[in-house]
Design a protein around this motif. Structure first.
Motif, PDB file in Angstrom:
ATOM      1  N   TYR B 119      29.939  45.939  41.244  1.00 21.94           N
ATOM      2  CA  TYR B 119      29.286  44.999  42.148  1.00 21.94           C
ATOM      3  C   TYR B 119      27.831  44.747  41.785  1.00 21.94           C
ATOM      4  O   TYR B 119      27.111  44.095  42.526  1.00 21.94           O
ATOM      5  CB  TYR B 119      29.417  45.471  43.598  1.00 21.94           C
ATOM      6  N   GLU B 122      26.380  40.837  37.013  1.00 24.89           N
ATOM      7  CA  GLU B 122      26.052  39.458  37.404  1.00 24.89           C
ATOM      8  C   GLU B 122      27.207  38.495  37.179  1.00 24.89           C
ATOM      9  O   GLU B 122      27.484  37.620  38.005  1.00 24.89           O
ATOM     10  CB  GLU B 122      24.816  38.977  36.632  1.00 24.89           C
ATOM     11  N   ILE B 125      29.730  39.069  39.810  1.00 30.54           N
ATOM     12  CA  ILE B 125      29.221  38.566  41.086  1.00 30.54           C
ATOM     13  C   ILE B 125      29.400  37.048  41.173  1.00 30.54           C
ATOM     14  O   ILE B 125      29.876  36.509  42.168  1.00 30.54           O
ATOM     15  CB  ILE B 125      27.742  38.935  41.269  1.00 30.54           C
ATOM     16  N   ASN B 126      29.002  36.362  40.103  1.00 28.24           N
ATOM     17  CA  ASN B 126      29.147  34.895  40.100  1.00 28.24           C
ATOM     18  C   ASN B 126      30.605  34.496  40.242  1.00 28.24           C
ATOM     19  O   ASN B 126      30.940  33.519  40.908  1.00 28.24           O
ATOM     20  CB  ASN B 126      28.567  34.305  38.812  1.00 28.24           C
ATOM     21  N   LEU B 128      32.981  36.252  41.738  1.00 24.96           N
ATOM     22  CA  LEU B 128      33.428  36.517  43.111  1.00 24.96           C
ATOM     23  C   LEU B 128      32.870  35.485  44.087  1.00 24.96           C
ATOM     24  O   LEU B 128      33.537  35.098  45.045  1.00 24.96           O
ATOM     25  CB  LEU B 128      32.994  37.923  43.547  1.00 24.96           C
ATOM     26  N   LEU B 129      31.642  35.036  43.828  1.00 23.07           N
ATOM     27  CA  LEU B 129      31.033  34.039  44.715  1.00 23.07           C
ATOM     28  C   LEU B 129      31.804  32.717  44.678  1.00 23.07           C
ATOM     29  O   LEU B 129      31.760  31.943  45.631  1.00 23.07           O
ATOM     30  CB  LEU B 129      29.572  33.785  44.317  1.00 23.07           C
TER      31      LEU B 129
END
Lengths: 556, 223
Positions: B119, B122, B125-126, B128-129
């Motif tokens: 988590y 980066e 994260i992108n 998952l966003l």
């Protein structure tokens, strides 16, 4: 070369509206480099809005997702936000303009200027004491008066021009960027339509109808659009096209409307970039309060702005003097979506006539609107754009309040003293004295409360037990800001200055308040002077034997 | 949470001559027809693949199911798709990669990583966003149920100490450690800080106040 940063964290319409200030800045000094800080979700505007040398983005959606979703460490949102602003921090800015004046922009204005006293700042920002500071009284006008005063006397765009100190410059080409390919495609289609009537050899004018806005309270009802289209189709001089974005909601609406016309209507669906080409080639656009209105202003395409519900036309209406604003009469407007049943109902015929005016197909004297509907025409005076009622029903006294409020601002801020009463001198059923009495009473009450506050202030300096009386009288005085008389305007300025007292010393703050109260007293006297000037001019005109022309419009 | 332990790992060969990883006695793919099994598996998720071009997959195995997903996504979305795979077992992942079984370079594999580490990535994260579709490889998911469930239920640690470990900017780290040392919940501490009327001593205060306005805690904007 000067580097100017404009912080504008508002929506598309406001971003396009900034184009006027940028145009003025650049025309006054083409060497200035203008950059804008906006939210990344509006990134598409970079292909469309001209004159901006560089855009910076805050990825608000990503930052919010990182901050709010518990799976992500708070560190990620913090660093993302910090990184989004890193490039801005590296540049040596000469000037920063807080254009949006919302809290985030205001904090960021403080952030960017905190350790850089050489940056010239315009707008509002926070001091280290967390009180707000305004760069000038124009910032107070924008932040404190325009949102609160019922019938705003100054347009946002003009407020910013004066705030920054840029003389307004007429719009020049290339404020809306377009792609030559889109231009050609649109031109090809519209040329065919415009030359369609070979029988009369008369060029047809193509009128765009924007179907949707961002807020249903602002929308032109579908049934009104259908009636309007019928009227347009019956007119051989014009050809309607529907304008929509590539969004399902708008596509569906266009389909529903088109079904009434056996799917014979032309629907132009375009993204932001292509839209520029479309609006540049249309003769007129009929639109509710949308960002398209602001694009049209920059492209100098005349519009009929249908203003209803929340649309704040007096402060943010069309900025083109060749456009018109159609609105329920001002006494019926509340500028919110909860009280629309009391607004006058704009009918298709009203919009049609406004369009005919815009295309110069009819004279003003031929216009006959529904009851409680007004057409306003933007005119340019020394302060900027002002909306004059030119047809339909309006409240002369309300217009006088607007007009004299504006005159007071002109006198105070730009030392323009000439008063033009041509609109009012022939006004029928104008209860001038009743209006004057009402306004003068407001001045009397305000003056009484100023003097009372002063008295209690002076007493409290000698006797601390009287402080409460001072506070009570100050609150009563500030309560007058709820009213919308001409005299409320200097009071709003007073309030804004009181709200931004920065000293830690009570004695110093008291002294400042005392000075402000005396200044307010003087400003209120200036309001009375404005009334006297007006009254005297009207009386001179009415007692004069010279015949005068003027508008002959029935009043409410 | 630590990575799951492997007591026993071997690679067998199916009747169709495909390599099959077997972990703690569990076959990650069919020993009879892993390709047919993968095809059937993907057919069950067809609607999701039509709706989502980005897919998060739990469990790598030896990528037979991944390759089927690639084939299907290519049919639907052309080249515009991405698959991310979370695999707790690095040994399996390394063997899979060395066998060169993947048919697409649009597959990103995260293997052998803790949840904290995942988590903080980066790229992940992108991904998952963008709200990808999620598909669990049944055999892998059952084998590593705890690991994957904890991934789904993960909550980032909020203490100052843990947040400082993720932060990279030295100025921000100093700002936070000077003001919020030993906080159990830094988010709440930052929110409370933004509500106070203290004097600004560091310009980063303005940045944090602005951040709290962009995404206020509990949706309430600052007074």
């Amino acid at each position: 070369m000067k580097n100017v940063l404009i912080i504008n964290l508002r929506r598309l319409g406001d971003l396009y509206s900034t184009g006027h200030l940028i145009n003025s800045i650049k025309q006054n000094d083409p060497t200035i480099a203008v950059s804008m800080l906006i939210y990344k979700e509006f990134e598409n505007i970079t292909r469309s809005l001209g004159n901006v040398d560089q855009f910076f983005f805050i990825d608000r959606k990503k930052i919010t997702a990182l901050k709010k979703n518990p799976i992500f460490s708070p560190a990620l949102a913090i660093e993302k936000f910090h990184n989004d602003l890193a490039d801005i921090q590296q540049i040596n800015w000469d000037q920063i303009i807080n254009y949006s004046n919302d809290k985030i922009a205001t904090y960021l204005s403080s952030y960017f200027t905190a350790d850089k006293p050489n940056i010239e700042f315009f707008g509002i920002k926070y001091l280290t004491s967390q009180t707000m500071t305004r760069s000038s009284d124009w910032a107070i006008m924008f932040n404190d008066i325009l949102p609160c005063y019922a019938h705003t006397p100054v347009h946002f765009v003009d407020c910013y021009h004066h705030l920054y100190g840029a003389p307004w410059a007429p719009v020049k080409n290339h404020l809306i960027k377009t792609h030559p390919k889109h231009d050609q495609s649109v031109q090809d289609v519209l040329e065919k339509i415009k030359k369609g009537d070979t029988f009369t050899n008369c060029e047809i004018q193509v009128v765009g109808i924007q179907l949707k806005s961002s807020d249903t309270s602002k929308d032109i009802p579908a049934e009104t659009i259908i009636e309007l289209i019928s009227l347009l189709l019956d007119n051989s001089k014009v050809f309607p096209v529907l304008l929509i974005a590539p969004i399902k909601l708008e596509q569906d609406l266009a389909c529903d409307i088109n079904a009434y016309f056996d799917n014979t209507l032309i629907v132009i669906e375009s993204d932001l970039y292509a839209l520029g080409s479309v609006i540049k080639h249309l003769n007129c656009i009929i639109t509710p309060d949308t960002f398209i209105k602001h694009m049209c202003d920059l492209a100098e395409t005349p519009i009929v702005e249908v203003s209803r519900g929340k649309s704040p036309f007096l402060k943010q209406g069309t900025y083109n003097i060749n456009s018109y604003v159609l609105t329920p009469s001002l006494p019926t407007r509340k500028y919110d979506s909860t009280d629309m049943e009391n607004e006058g109902r704009i009918k298709a015929g009203d919009i049609y006539q406004a369009m005919q005016l815009a295309l110069k197909h009819i004279l003003l004297s031929e216009v006959k609107l529904s009851s409680d509907i007004t057409i306003y025409g933007p005119v340019r005076d020394e302060l900027g754009i002002y909306y004059m009622p030119i047809s339909g029903s309006y409240d002369i006294e309300l217009e006088l309040t607007r007009y004299l409020a504006r005159h007071y601002i002109k006198k105070t801020f730009i030392q323009h003293k000439a008063l033009d009463i041509s609109f009012f001198k022939d006004a029928k059923n104008f209860r001038l004295h009743a209006w004057l009495d009402c306004e003068k009473n407001a001045v009397t009450e305000l003056t009484r409360d100023i003097l009372s506050t002063l008295k209690h202030l002076l007493l409290s300096q000698k006797n601390k037990t009287k402080t409460k009386d001072f506070v009570v009288s100050l609150e009563r005085l500030l309560g007058h800001t709820e009213k919308h008389h001409v005299a409320s305007i200097p009071l709003h300025f007073f309030k804004a200055h009181v709200d931004s007292l920065t000293s830690d010393s009570t004695a110093q703050n008291v002294q400042v308040v005392e000075e402000l109260l005396y200044k307010l007293k003087g400003d209120i006297q200036q309001v009375l002077v404005c009334f006297k000037e007006f009254e005297s001019l009207i009386q001179d005109t009415r007692s004069s034997t010279k015949t005068v022309g003027g508008l002959n419009i029935p009043q409410t | 949470m630590g990575l799951p332990m492997t007591d026993n790992y071997q690679i067998k060969t199916s009747k169709t001559n495909h390599k099959i990883p077997v972990i703690n006695g569990i076959h990650l793919h069919s020993m009879y027809h892993p390709i047919r099994e993968a095809e059937s598996f993907v057919l069950n998720h067809l609607q999701l693949l039509k709706d989502k071009k980005n897919i998060l997959v739990f469990g790598l195995g030896f990528v037979y199911h991944i390759n089927q997903l690639v084939i299907e996504l290519q049919k639907i979305h052309g080249d515009d798709y991405k698959i991310v795979v979370i695999e707790p077992n690095s040994e399996v992942a390394n063997d899979c990669l060395s066998l060169n079984l993947l048919i697409s370079d649009k597959v990103k594999i995260y293997h052998g990583l803790s949840h904290d580490r995942l988590y903080q990535d980066e790229e992940l994260i992108n991904f998952l966003l963008a709200q990808p579709g999620i598909i669990a490889h049944p055999a892998s998911f059952n084998l590593y149920k705890s690991y994957f469930k904890n991934f789904l239920q993960y909550k980032a640690p909020l203490s100052t100490e843990k947040v400082l470990m993720v932060l990279r900017d030295e100025h921000i780290k100093k700002f936070i450690s000077d003001r919020f040392m030993n906080e159990d919940d830094l988010q709440v501490a930052l929110w409370d800080y933004s509500q106070s009327n203290h004097r600004i001593v560091n310009k980063l205060d303005y940045l944090f106040f602005a951040l709290e306005e962009i995404a206020p805690l509990n949706g309430d904007a600052r007074k």
